[in-house]
Design a protein around this motif. Structure first.
Motif, PDB file in Angstrom:
ATOM      1  N   GLY A 161       0.768  -1.243   0.000  1.00  0.00           N
ATOM      2  CA  GLY A 161       0.000   0.000   0.000  1.00  0.00           C
ATOM      3  C   GLY A 161       0.793   1.284   0.000  1.00  0.00           C
ATOM      4  N   THR A 162       2.086   1.225  -0.333  1.00  0.00           N
ATOM      5  CA  THR A 162       2.900   2.447  -0.278  1.00  0.00           C
ATOM      6  C   THR A 162       2.895   3.235  -1.580  1.00  0.00           C
ATOM      7  N   GLY A 163       2.635   2.578  -2.707  1.00  0.00           N
ATOM      8  CA  GLY A 163       2.653   3.266  -3.991  1.00  0.00           C
ATOM      9  C   GLY A 163       4.040   3.699  -4.421  1.00  0.00           C
ATOM     10  N   THR A 164       5.065   2.965  -3.988  1.00  0.00           N
ATOM     11  CA  THR A 164       6.445   3.337  -4.340  1.00  0.00           C
ATOM     12  C   THR A 164       6.841   2.858  -5.729  1.00  0.00           C
ATOM     13  N   ASP A 165       6.123   1.884  -6.268  1.00  0.00           N
ATOM     14  CA  ASP A 165       6.399   1.333  -7.604  1.00  0.00           C
ATOM     15  C   ASP A 165       7.837   0.829  -7.753  1.00  0.00           C
ATOM     16  N   ASP A 166       8.363   0.214  -6.717  1.00  0.00           N
ATOM     17  CA  ASP A 166       9.680  -0.415  -6.783  1.00  0.00           C
ATOM     18  C   ASP A 166       9.607  -1.749  -6.054  1.00  0.00           C
TER      19      ASP A 166
END
Length: 405
Positions: free
Chosen positions: A381-386
């Motif tokens: 759920g962080t949305g870091t896309d890594d």
């Protein structure tokens, strides 16, 4: 009359009913009290001290019996099962850091306990196992820390402590084994680990988690070898774990796949992945890291990541066909962009994988259904896309009745 070690154990067992009742009431009181949110170091130290302090609150009589028993056995030995992220079941950089700080504090402040590595040899002689989780809360402004100390022989959680960690700057990057694993390995054993870390004092730990501790200790050694790039050692340990009666676990076969793939033993790697697909479909717990270009239905261009994808597709198709049922192919996305965009993109990605499965085995046509959930079922759920939220961009496979398809 001279009391033998066996007699002391009988006395200790008969006395457990009293302290466990007291520990349960203490745990209820602990849960009811209001917790403060502290920095990482402060929260770790406070929870560790609380956990060990609870073991000192047993009746004086029992402490004396245990003190005598300690001289006759390994009653003061703790092994620490590597701490995990409470949502994903992965070991991360921050859970590893927390574990290191916890071990150092127990060794420095509580000499009545010896803390040994979590491996097969030391697990066999340990009196207690300590495990813990760190879980991101809500919007990520804080994290929840849970620690539990379980007596191995009785399977009872003797102490449980928790704290809130302030801030969103914790490094939740998965360690190499979890970063590289092709499939989510949060199976029944890992769920039992997480459940035990949250169990109140005086209550039984998760039985499946307890039963698998010897194999989990072997896996911890194997994962440590893989993380240190000692691939041959890791492979030998994963193979030993797979031969155990309880070795049919996703973590074991993720490890066998990884070690064989890195050692360029492609045929053996494919055999391991076929078991991953089989186990995952059999338990409706197959989530695979198919990674796409941002905003696209094309796989990432990095061949180091996507080179095994055709093999993954081949084995998923074979296992789906052998299952003789229908399968829902579900796309997921990270929490980046609008909800509508992600719903559409996740559905399109699921359709891409569905069509590749049908190309691999035309007999699957009509037995597969695509679905897109966007970021509604994010694990991280962080949305870091890594690599930190790669699980949020997974493709999931769930067996369904063909009537629903």
């Amino acid at each position: 009359m001279l009391k033998t070690p066996r007699m002391y154990r009988l006395i200790l067992a008969s006395a457990l009913a009293v302290p466990l009742t007291l520990l349960t009431s203490c745990a209820v009181h602990q849960t009811a009290r209001q917790e403060t949110t502290a920095s990482f170091d402060q929260a770790l130290d406070a929870a560790t001290d609380d956990l060990i302090a609870q073991t000192q609150k047993l009746p004086v009589f029992l402490n004396k019996v245990e003190a005598k028993l300690n001289k006759l056995s390994n009653a003061g030995i703790i092994v620490v099962d590597p701490m995990l992220d409470g949502a994903s079941g992965q070991q991360t950089e921050v859970t590893k850091k927390a574990e290191q700080r916890l071990v150092q504090r127990v060794q420095a402040r509580f000499p009545q306990f010896s803390v040994l590595p979590f491996n097969a040899e030391d697990m066999a002689k340990a009196q207690y196992v300590l495990n813990g989780t760190i879980t991101r809360m809500g919007n990520g402004a804080s994290y929840r820390l849970n620690l539990a100390l379980t007596e191995v022989k009785t399977g009872v959680v003797l102490a449980q402590a928790g704290a809130r960690i302030a801030g969103s700057a914790l490094d939740t990057s998965p360690t190499p084994f979890y970063r590289d694993s092709p499939a989510l390995s949060k199976d029944r054993v890992v769920e039992g680990y997480i459940r035990t870390s949250q169990t109140s004092a005086g209550q039984p730990a998760d039985p499946v988690y307890l039963e698998r501790l010897p194999t989990s200790a072997l896996l911890a050694e194997a994962n440590a070898a893989y993380n240190a790039d000692r691939l041959t050692d890791a492979l030998n340990l994963y193979e030993a774990a797979a031969k155990r009666p309880d070795g049919q676990q996703l973590r074991v076969y993720n490890g066998l796949y990884l070690a064989n793939w890195q050692l360029r033993r492609t045929a053996e790697a494919e055999k391991a992945f076929s078991v991953i697909a089989q186990l995952g479909l059999a338990t409706n717990n197959l989530s695979v890291r198919f990674l796409f270009k941002p905003g696209s239905t094309d796989f990432l261009a990095d061949p180091k990541i996507t080179a095994p994808y055709p093999m993954w597709i081949r084995q998923i198709a074979r296992q789906a066909a052998q299952a003789g049922q229908c399968v829902n192919v579900i796309g997921h996305t990270s929490r980046t962009g609008s909800e509508q965009t992600n719903e559409r993109l996740s559905l399109q990605r699921a359709d891409v994988v569905k069509k590749r499965l049908e190309q691999e085995d035309p007999g699957l046509a009509g037995k597969l259904r695509e679905e897109g959930l966007g970021f509604r079922e994010n694990i991280i759920g962080t949305g870091t896309d890594d690599s930190r939220d790669a699980l949020d961009r997974r493709v999931e496979f769930r067996v369904i009745s063909c009537g629903a398809a």
